[in-house]
Design a protein around this motif. Structure first.
Motif, PDB file in Angstrom:
ATOM      1  N   GLY A 118       0.811  -1.211   0.000  1.00  0.00           N
ATOM      2  CA  GLY A 118       0.000   0.000   0.000  1.00  0.00           C
ATOM      3  C   GLY A 118       0.840   1.253   0.000  1.00  0.00           C
ATOM      4  N   TRP A 119       2.075   1.126   0.492  1.00  0.00           N
ATOM      5  CA  TRP A 119       3.022   2.237   0.533  1.00  0.00           C
ATOM      6  C   TRP A 119       4.379   1.765  -0.001  1.00  0.00           C
ATOM      7  N   SER A 120       4.354   0.880  -0.987  1.00  0.00           N
ATOM      8  CA  SER A 120       5.572   0.237  -1.471  1.00  0.00           C
ATOM      9  C   SER A 120       6.578   1.210  -2.066  1.00  0.00           C
ATOM     10  N   ARG A 121       6.114   2.368  -2.515  1.00  0.00           N
ATOM     11  CA  ARG A 121       7.010   3.328  -3.152  1.00  0.00           C
ATOM     12  C   ARG A 121       7.583   4.352  -2.171  1.00  0.00           C
ATOM     13  N   ILE A 122       7.241   4.220  -0.907  1.00  0.00           N
ATOM     14  CA  ILE A 122       7.856   5.055   0.120  1.00  0.00           C
ATOM     15  C   ILE A 122       9.244   4.496   0.418  1.00  0.00           C
ATOM     16  N   ASN A 123      10.261   5.329   0.362  1.00  0.00           N
ATOM     17  CA  ASN A 123      11.636   4.878   0.603  1.00  0.00           C
ATOM     18  C   ASN A 123      11.821   4.524   2.074  1.00  0.00           C
ATOM     19  N   PRO A 124      12.035   3.231   2.406  1.00  0.00           N
ATOM     20  CA  PRO A 124      12.143   2.839   3.812  1.00  0.00           C
ATOM     21  C   PRO A 124      13.455   3.244   4.470  1.00  0.00           C
ATOM     22  N   ASP A 125      14.393   3.772   3.684  1.00  0.00           N
ATOM     23  CA  ASP A 125      15.660   4.225   4.256  1.00  0.00           C
ATOM     24  C   ASP A 125      15.627   5.696   4.645  1.00  0.00           C
ATOM     25  N   ILE A 126      14.493   6.350   4.425  1.00  0.00           N
ATOM     26  CA  ILE A 126      14.305   7.737   4.845  1.00  0.00           C
ATOM     27  C   ILE A 126      13.214   7.768   5.907  1.00  0.00           C
ATOM     28  N   GLU A 127      13.535   8.313   7.063  1.00  0.00           N
ATOM     29  CA  GLU A 127      12.591   8.318   8.182  1.00  0.00           C
ATOM     30  C   GLU A 127      11.407   9.222   7.868  1.00  0.00           C
ATOM     31  N   VAL A 128      10.210   8.709   8.116  1.00  0.00           N
ATOM     32  CA  VAL A 128       9.004   9.506   7.895  1.00  0.00           C
ATOM     33  C   VAL A 128       8.572  10.141   9.209  1.00  0.00           C
ATOM     34  N   ASP A 129       8.152  11.385   9.136  1.00  0.00           N
ATOM     35  CA  ASP A 129       7.743  12.125  10.322  1.00  0.00           C
ATOM     36  C   ASP A 129       6.223  12.063  10.433  1.00  0.00           C
ATOM     37  N   ALA A 130       5.732  10.853  10.671  1.00  0.00           N
ATOM     38  CA  ALA A 130       4.277  10.674  10.760  1.00  0.00           C
ATOM     39  C   ALA A 130       3.968   9.424  11.556  1.00  0.00           C
ATOM     40  N   GLU A 131       2.943   9.508  12.398  1.00  0.00           N
ATOM     41  CA  GLU A 131       2.519   8.359  13.184  1.00  0.00           C
ATOM     42  C   GLU A 131       1.044   8.051  12.990  1.00  0.00           C
ATOM     43  N   ALA A 132       0.244   9.054  12.625  1.00  0.00           N
ATOM     44  CA  ALA A 132      -1.205   8.890  12.606  1.00  0.00           C
ATOM     45  C   ALA A 132      -1.662   8.090  11.390  1.00  0.00           C
ATOM     46  N   ILE A 133      -2.710   7.307  11.577  1.00  0.00           N
ATOM     47  CA  ILE A 133      -3.330   6.558  10.486  1.00  0.00           C
ATOM     48  C   ILE A 133      -3.799   7.537   9.407  1.00  0.00           C
ATOM     49  N   GLY A 134      -3.473   7.224   8.147  1.00  0.00           N
ATOM     50  CA  GLY A 134      -3.908   8.067   7.048  1.00  0.00           C
ATOM     51  C   GLY A 134      -3.059   9.298   6.819  1.00  0.00           C
ATOM     52  N   SER A 135      -1.950   9.438   7.544  1.00  0.00           N
ATOM     53  CA  SER A 135      -1.140  10.653   7.422  1.00  0.00           C
ATOM     54  C   SER A 135      -0.183  10.602   6.237  1.00  0.00           C
ATOM     55  N   ILE A 136       0.004   9.430   5.638  1.00  0.00           N
ATOM     56  CA  ILE A 136       0.876   9.296   4.471  1.00  0.00           C
ATOM     57  C   ILE A 136       0.038   8.762   3.317  1.00  0.00           C
ATOM     58  N   PRO A 137      -0.034   9.462   2.192  1.00  0.00           N
ATOM     59  CA  PRO A 137      -0.841   8.982   1.064  1.00  0.00           C
ATOM     60  C   PRO A 137      -0.366   7.616   0.571  1.00  0.00           C
ATOM     61  N   ARG A 138      -1.316   6.761   0.240  1.00  0.00           N
ATOM     62  CA  ARG A 138      -0.987   5.440  -0.290  1.00  0.00           C
ATOM     63  C   ARG A 138      -0.405   5.559  -1.686  1.00  0.00           C
ATOM     64  N   THR A 139       0.464   4.614  -2.044  1.00  0.00           N
ATOM     65  CA  THR A 139       1.111   4.646  -3.354  1.00  0.00           C
ATOM     66  C   THR A 139       0.689   3.504  -4.266  1.00  0.00           C
ATOM     67  N   ASP A 140       0.009   2.481  -3.739  1.00  0.00           N
ATOM     68  CA  ASP A 140      -0.313   1.302  -4.544  1.00  0.00           C
ATOM     69  C   ASP A 140      -1.390   0.490  -3.839  1.00  0.00           C
ATOM     70  N   ASP A 141      -1.848  -0.563  -4.496  1.00  0.00           N
ATOM     71  CA  ASP A 141      -2.893  -1.428  -3.952  1.00  0.00           C
ATOM     72  C   ASP A 141      -2.369  -2.805  -3.550  1.00  0.00           C
ATOM     73  N   ASP A 142      -1.068  -2.936  -3.356  1.00  0.00           N
ATOM     74  CA  ASP A 142      -0.507  -4.213  -2.939  1.00  0.00           C
ATOM     75  C   ASP A 142      -1.033  -4.605  -1.558  1.00  0.00           C
ATOM     76  N   THR A 143      -1.039  -5.914  -1.272  1.00  0.00           N
ATOM     77  CA  THR A 143      -1.596  -6.401   0.000  1.00  0.00           C
ATOM     78  C   THR A 143      -0.661  -7.380   0.716  1.00  0.00           C
ATOM     79  N   TYR A 144       0.591  -7.484   0.276  1.00  0.00           N
ATOM     80  CA  TYR A 144       1.497  -8.453   0.905  1.00  0.00           C
ATOM     81  C   TYR A 144       1.712  -8.122   2.387  1.00  0.00           C
ATOM     82  N   LEU A 145       1.877  -9.196   3.150  1.00  0.00           N
ATOM     83  CA  LEU A 145       2.198  -9.123   4.575  1.00  0.00           C
ATOM     84  C   LEU A 145       1.119  -8.422   5.395  1.00  0.00           C
ATOM     85  N   ARG A 146      -0.143  -8.686   4.992  1.00  0.00           N
ATOM     86  CA  ARG A 146      -1.314  -8.239   5.739  1.00  0.00           C
ATOM     87  C   ARG A 146      -2.322  -9.375   5.767  1.00  0.00           C
TER      88      ARG A 146
END
Length: 240
Positions: free
Chosen positions: A77-105
């Motif tokens: 759902g957020w596969s295109r977010i770079n996991p090596d860059i820290e995101v400054d967000a904790e709240a649900i829905g605070s980061i726009p989704r990038t895809d419809d993938d469902t792995y590991l859920r």
């Protein structure tokens, strides 16, 4: 009544500490045991036992959701977010989704002994966090999604450091730009009772960790509680 015939009182468990749901919560309604979808990584066979912390009795028919990142630190759902860059967000829905993938859920209903089992992979990590798995427990009616917004408990599961160090040396996990945090360095682990939420983990095979791991934890919940970590309106954010 003599001493030998005195009933043994039920084991009473401490309430498991709640933790934040994080920005990557979704409600894809994936009722399944195997959530890996072919994701690369070392296998993890996860068993959780849900008990009523007030009575010690198993909680049957609860809907248990888990979600976690892949070996490279990305969430479906957020596969295109770079996991090596820290995101400054904790709240649900605070980061726009990038895809419809469902792995590991996925989710499972707890059985008569309060247990759920998932086949997944050992998670990697993303910048600013230690290795963890998110969990939510919902009290539902008739093993259906009728009362799906009634979330009783939200938490995170952690891993023993010695096991994680071995896992992160495996090919699928190597070559990251971001440093991994130890459990003690992770603010959520340190401030929200992470030690009590650390899985017991042991290898599937004797000779190699490539065969994967078993992981287990007993989670004590208040079945009448309403969690503040996932609110009813959060189900309208990225529901599918």
């Amino acid at each position: 009544m003599d001493q030998d015939s005195t009933p043994t009182p039920p084991t009473v468990y401490q309430l498991a500490p709640e933790q934040v749901a994080g920005p990557f919560f979704r409600n894809p309604r994936l009722l399944r045991r195997n959530i890996s979808e072919g994701a690369e990584g070392l296998p993890l066979l996860l068993r959780l036992s849900i008990v009523d912390a007030m009575t010690g009795e198993p909680v049957c028919g609860a809907l248990v959701d888990i979600w976690h990142c892949n070996a490279r630190g990305a969430y479906s759902g957020w596969s295109r977010i770079n996991p090596d860059i820290e995101v400054d967000a904790e709240a649900i829905g605070s980061i726009p989704r990038t895809d419809d993938d469902t792995y590991l859920r996925g989710s499972q209903f707890s059985d008569s002994k309060g247990r759920v089992r998932f086949t997944t992979i050992y998670p990697g990590f993303y910048a600013g966090r230690t290795l963890h798995i998110h969990v939510a427990v919902r009290m539902v009616a008739g093993r259906q999604y009728l009362d799906e917004r009634n979330v009783a408990w939200v938490g995170q599961l952690y891993f023993p450091e010695v096991v994680s160090r071995s896992v992160l040396n495996a090919k699928a996990y190597r070559g990251r730009a971001a440093p991994v945090l130890s459990n003690a360095e992770d603010s959520f682990y340190a401030e929200m009772g992470g030690e009590a939420s650390t899985l017991t983990v042991w290898p599937v095979g004797r000779d190699s960790h490539e065969d994967g791991y078993f992981g287990h934890l007993t989670i004590g919940i208040d079945t009448f509680a309403v969690s503040s970590q996932i609110k009813p309106e959060d189900f309208d954010k990225y529901t599918v």
